[in-house]
Write a protein that holds these residues in place. Structure first.
Motif, PDB file in Angstrom:
ATOM      1  N   PHE A   8     -12.097  15.803 -18.529  1.00  0.00           N
ATOM      2  CA  PHE A   8     -10.881  16.151 -18.148  1.00  0.00           C
ATOM      3  C   PHE A   8      -9.821  16.709 -18.996  1.00  0.00           C
ATOM      4  N   TYR A   9      -8.813  17.142 -18.762  1.00  0.00           N
ATOM      5  CA  TYR A   9      -7.678  17.754 -19.707  1.00  0.00           C
ATOM      6  C   TYR A   9      -6.189  17.367 -18.951  1.00  0.00           C
ATOM      7  N   ASP A  10      -5.399  17.012 -19.772  1.00  0.00           N
ATOM      8  CA  ASP A  10      -4.132  16.641 -19.402  1.00  0.00           C
ATOM      9  C   ASP A  10      -3.130  17.860 -19.356  1.00  0.00           C
ATOM     10  N   SER A  11      -3.264  18.840 -20.071  1.00  0.00           N
ATOM     11  CA  SER A  11      -2.545  20.000 -20.198  1.00  0.00           C
ATOM     12  C   SER A  11      -3.467  21.078 -20.672  1.00  0.00           C
ATOM     13  N   TYR A  12      -2.797  22.407 -20.388  1.00  0.00           N
ATOM     14  CA  TYR A  12      -3.421  23.588 -20.685  1.00  0.00           C
ATOM     15  C   TYR A  12      -3.641  23.587 -22.057  1.00  0.00           C
ATOM     16  N   GLY A  13      -4.654  24.257 -22.525  1.00  0.00           N
ATOM     17  CA  GLY A  13      -5.020  24.696 -23.842  1.00  0.00           C
ATOM     18  C   GLY A  13      -6.424  25.091 -24.097  1.00  0.00           C
ATOM     19  N   ASP A  14      -6.874  25.040 -25.318  1.00  0.00           N
ATOM     20  CA  ASP A  14      -8.213  25.284 -25.734  1.00  0.00           C
ATOM     21  C   ASP A  14      -9.179  24.391 -25.172  1.00  0.00           C
ATOM     22  N   VAL A  15     -10.481  24.525 -25.401  1.00  0.00           N
ATOM     23  CA  VAL A  15     -11.471  23.735 -25.192  1.00  0.00           C
ATOM     24  C   VAL A  15     -11.247  22.464 -25.738  1.00  0.00           C
ATOM     25  N   ASP A  16     -10.657  22.441 -26.830  1.00  0.00           N
ATOM     26  CA  ASP A  16     -10.375  21.115 -27.593  1.00  0.00           C
ATOM     27  C   ASP A  16      -9.400  20.075 -26.720  1.00  0.00           C
ATOM     28  N   VAL A  17      -8.680  20.528 -25.710  1.00  0.00           N
ATOM     29  CA  VAL A  17      -8.174  19.431 -24.914  1.00  0.00           C
ATOM     30  C   VAL A  17      -8.954  18.645 -23.895  1.00  0.00           C
ATOM     31  N   LEU A  18      -9.943  19.168 -23.851  1.00  0.00           N
ATOM     32  CA  LEU A  18     -10.973  18.179 -22.916  1.00  0.00           C
ATOM     33  C   LEU A  18     -11.276  16.950 -23.556  1.00  0.00           C
ATOM     34  N   GLN A  19     -11.385  16.069 -22.847  1.00  0.00           N
ATOM     35  CA  GLN A  19     -11.945  14.611 -23.414  1.00  0.00           C
ATOM     36  C   GLN A  19     -12.951  14.073 -22.201  1.00  0.00           C
ATOM     37  N   VAL A  20     -13.568  13.038 -22.446  1.00  0.00           N
ATOM     38  CA  VAL A  20     -14.345  12.323 -21.676  1.00  0.00           C
ATOM     39  C   VAL A  20     -14.195  10.920 -21.289  1.00  0.00           C
ATOM     40  N   GLY A  21     -13.886  10.552 -20.337  1.00  0.00           N
ATOM     41  CA  GLY A  21     -13.269   9.157 -20.118  1.00  0.00           C
ATOM     42  C   GLY A  21     -13.464   8.742 -18.603  1.00  0.00           C
ATOM     43  N   GLU A  22     -12.716   7.730 -18.013  1.00  0.00           N
ATOM     44  CA  GLU A  22     -12.732   7.390 -16.831  1.00  0.00           C
ATOM     45  C   GLU A  22     -11.665   7.625 -16.018  1.00  0.00           C
ATOM     46  N   LEU A  23     -11.951   8.016 -14.674  1.00  0.00           N
ATOM     47  CA  LEU A  23     -10.846   8.475 -13.665  1.00  0.00           C
ATOM     48  C   LEU A  23     -11.409   7.761 -12.524  1.00  0.00           C
ATOM     49  N   PRO A  24     -10.471   7.440 -11.673  1.00  0.00           N
ATOM     50  CA  PRO A  24     -10.722   6.900 -10.347  1.00  0.00           C
ATOM     51  C   PRO A  24     -11.732   7.704  -9.374  1.00  0.00           C
ATOM     52  N   ASP A  25     -12.712   7.104  -8.918  1.00  0.00           N
ATOM     53  CA  ASP A  25     -13.489   7.779  -7.913  1.00  0.00           C
ATOM     54  C   ASP A  25     -12.744   8.684  -6.949  1.00  0.00           C
ATOM     55  N   PRO A  26     -13.581   9.888  -6.716  1.00  0.00           N
ATOM     56  CA  PRO A  26     -12.595  10.793  -5.549  1.00  0.00           C
ATOM     57  C   PRO A  26     -12.637  10.107  -4.358  1.00  0.00           C
ATOM     58  N   ARG A  27     -11.713  10.176  -3.372  1.00  0.00           N
ATOM     59  CA  ARG A  27     -11.566  10.054  -1.966  1.00  0.00           C
ATOM     60  C   ARG A  27     -12.589  10.938  -1.492  1.00  0.00           C
ATOM     61  N   VAL A  28     -12.921  10.461  -0.308  1.00  0.00           N
ATOM     62  CA  VAL A  28     -14.070  11.414   0.737  1.00  0.00           C
ATOM     63  C   VAL A  28     -13.151  11.556   1.790  1.00  0.00           C
ATOM     64  N   GLY A  29     -12.525  12.724   1.957  1.00  0.00           N
ATOM     65  CA  GLY A  29     -11.702  12.944   3.442  1.00  0.00           C
ATOM     66  C   GLY A  29     -12.347  13.733   4.229  1.00  0.00           C
ATOM     67  N   PRO A  30     -11.448  14.099   5.312  1.00  0.00           N
ATOM     68  CA  PRO A  30     -12.059  14.576   6.604  1.00  0.00           C
ATOM     69  C   PRO A  30     -12.651  15.832   6.076  1.00  0.00           C
ATOM     70  N   GLY A  31     -13.803  16.252   6.533  1.00  0.00           N
ATOM     71  CA  GLY A  31     -14.265  17.849   6.092  1.00  0.00           C
ATOM     72  C   GLY A  31     -14.809  17.715   4.783  1.00  0.00           C
ATOM     73  N   GLU A  32     -15.068  16.492   4.315  1.00  0.00           N
ATOM     74  CA  GLU A  32     -15.782  16.467   2.738  1.00  0.00           C
ATOM     75  C   GLU A  32     -17.003  15.612   2.784  1.00  0.00           C
ATOM     76  N   ALA A  33     -17.755  15.774   1.796  1.00  0.00           N
ATOM     77  CA  ALA A  33     -18.939  15.106   1.491  1.00  0.00           C
ATOM     78  C   ALA A  33     -18.646  14.575   0.021  1.00  0.00           C
ATOM     79  N   LEU A  34     -19.037  13.358  -0.241  1.00  0.00           N
ATOM     80  CA  LEU A  34     -18.909  12.777  -1.790  1.00  0.00           C
ATOM     81  C   LEU A  34     -20.089  13.073  -2.374  1.00  0.00           C
ATOM     82  N   VAL A  35     -20.263  13.758  -3.470  1.00  0.00           N
ATOM     83  CA  VAL A  35     -21.734  14.270  -4.170  1.00  0.00           C
ATOM     84  C   VAL A  35     -21.749  13.431  -5.475  1.00  0.00           C
ATOM     85  N   GLU A  36     -22.794  12.888  -5.653  1.00  0.00           N
ATOM     86  CA  GLU A  36     -23.221  12.194  -7.102  1.00  0.00           C
ATOM     87  C   GLU A  36     -23.667  13.581  -7.962  1.00  0.00           C
ATOM     88  N   VAL A  37     -23.056  13.898  -8.756  1.00  0.00           N
ATOM     89  CA  VAL A  37     -23.305  15.336  -9.537  1.00  0.00           C
ATOM     90  C   VAL A  37     -24.657  15.012 -10.401  1.00  0.00           C
TER      91      VAL A  37
END
Ligand SMILES: NC(=O)c1ccc[n+]([C@@H]2O[C@H](COP(=O)([O-])OP(=O)(O)OC[C@H]3O[C@@H](n4cnc5c(N)ncnc54)[C@H](OP(=O)(O)O)[C@@H]3O)[C@@H](O)[C@H]2O)c1
Length: 313
Positions: A8-37
């Motif tokens: 994920f990234y916290d602001s616009y920028g070059d690919v360097d702004v990308l980091q890998v870490g933990e974020l909350p699991d997405p919700r699965v709302g009406p009209g959606e399916a939760l997919v394990e990628v």
């Protein structure tokens, strides 16, 4: 709520702004399916969005996870979703109305209207490389340009992710001749896919006329900046559409934008399963930590599809 790993990234920028870490699991709302990628594919739009290039067009909410292509396993479904079940193997062009929770993550929630079922014949890599590129090609050549029996078709940028799908779909739809522009290094592969390759750049109109002296019936522009040469080789009444022309006023009705469409994607996936359509995965990055390298590999523009593996079976 638990946490997943994501790029994920916290602001616009070059690919360097990308980091890998933990974020909350997405919700699965009406009209959606939760997919394990299992795998996500890279497209130029991912690094264009990251650089702020689509800011006038689409809202981006930070932290933003890149990626709109996914293949994976359904882990949960929202209320009243009969189309998919937990455990199903699926693929999708999962673009939502704003950019935030993309597919470069262990989990993504995807609108069910975007989902197709993955035929067993497709690998995870092939499945994830299909949606955005394949659906762009299908929307352009099948739905907008209505390529049909006997057409002579010119495909600009035939070696890119979209173009390799485009030349094959043009043949499947009945085109008599498909001329594809690309660097020489890709010409052998384009011949295998059913195209007559030509190099792009100065003198292109003459090279196209050598192959099609009577002109071309259809132009599919997958690169931009080729409007004039396209008009020069089109027959009277010929059809033109572009996915990447931003500088020619007055052609808004001929600009194509891919959209999530599960039925269209299922058509493509079934063509691949039937060995009628090939997905050219040219590079696979093996884990989420490689997300930045995968984006860079696509930005370098070697043609074909770049894929990021996210999890194993
Ligand atoms: N509107 C939409 O819905 C939509 C959807 C998808 C993509 N797009 C846009 O369409 C473009 C293509 O997408 P993609 O995924 O196919 O990109 P891609 O795979 O990254 O395309 C890379 C290829 O572009 C080729 N290329 C560069 N300059 C060229 C020129 N002047 N003429 C012909 N080919 C040229 C290169 O071919 P060689 O290696 O053979 O030199 C390179 O391999 C991107 O700008 C993307 O953002 C728009």
């Amino acid at each position: 709520m638990t946490d997943m790993r994501a790029a994920f990234y916290d602001s616009y920028g070059d690919v360097d702004v990308l980091q890998v870490g933990e974020l909350p699991d997405p919700r699965v709302g009406p009209g959606e399916a939760l997919v394990e990628v299992r795998a996500a594919a890279v497209n130029p739009v991912d690094w264009k969005v990251m650089a702020g290039g689509l800011d006038p067009l689409m809202e981006v909410r930070f932290p933003a996870i890149p990626g709109w292509d996914v293949a994976g396993v359904v882990r949960a479904v929202g209320p009243d979703i009969p189309e998919v079940e937990v455990g199903d193997h699926v693929l999708a062009y999962g673009r939502k109305d704003w950019v935030q929770a993309g597919t470069f993550a262990e989990l993504v929630s995807v609108p069910v209207r975007a989902i197709a079922h993955k035929p067993a014949e497709l690998s995870w890599e092939e499945a994830t490389a299909l949606p955005l590129a394949g659906q762009t090609a299908a929307r352009t050549l099948r739905d907008r340009l209505a390529v049909t029996d006997g057409d002579v078709v010119l495909v600009h940028n035939a070696s890119g992710g979209v173009g390799r799908m485009g030349v094959q779909l043009a043949r499947i739809l009945g085109a008599r001749t498909v001329i594809g522009t690309a660097s020489e290094r890709h010409h052998d592969r384009l011949r295998e896919l059913g195209a007559t390759p030509v190099v792009y750049g100065e003198g292109l109109a003459d090279r196209v006329r050598e192959i099609a002296p009577g002109g071309v019936d259809v132009v599919a522009d997958f690169v931009g900046g080729v409007y004039d040469v396209s008009q020069a080789v089109l027959t009277e009444g010929g059809r033109y559409a572009s996915i990447a022309e931003h500088d020619v006023p007055g052609i808004e009705d001929r600009i194509v934008w891919v959209r999530p469409d599960g039925a269209q994607l299922q058509w493509l996936a079934d063509l691949v399963a039937d060995d009628r359509l090939e997905v050219d995965v040219v590079r696979v990055f093996e884990e989420l930590e490689d997300a930045g390298a995968a984006l860079r590999a696509n930005r370098e523009g070697h043609g074909g599809k770049v894929v990021l593996r996210v999890s194993e079976d």
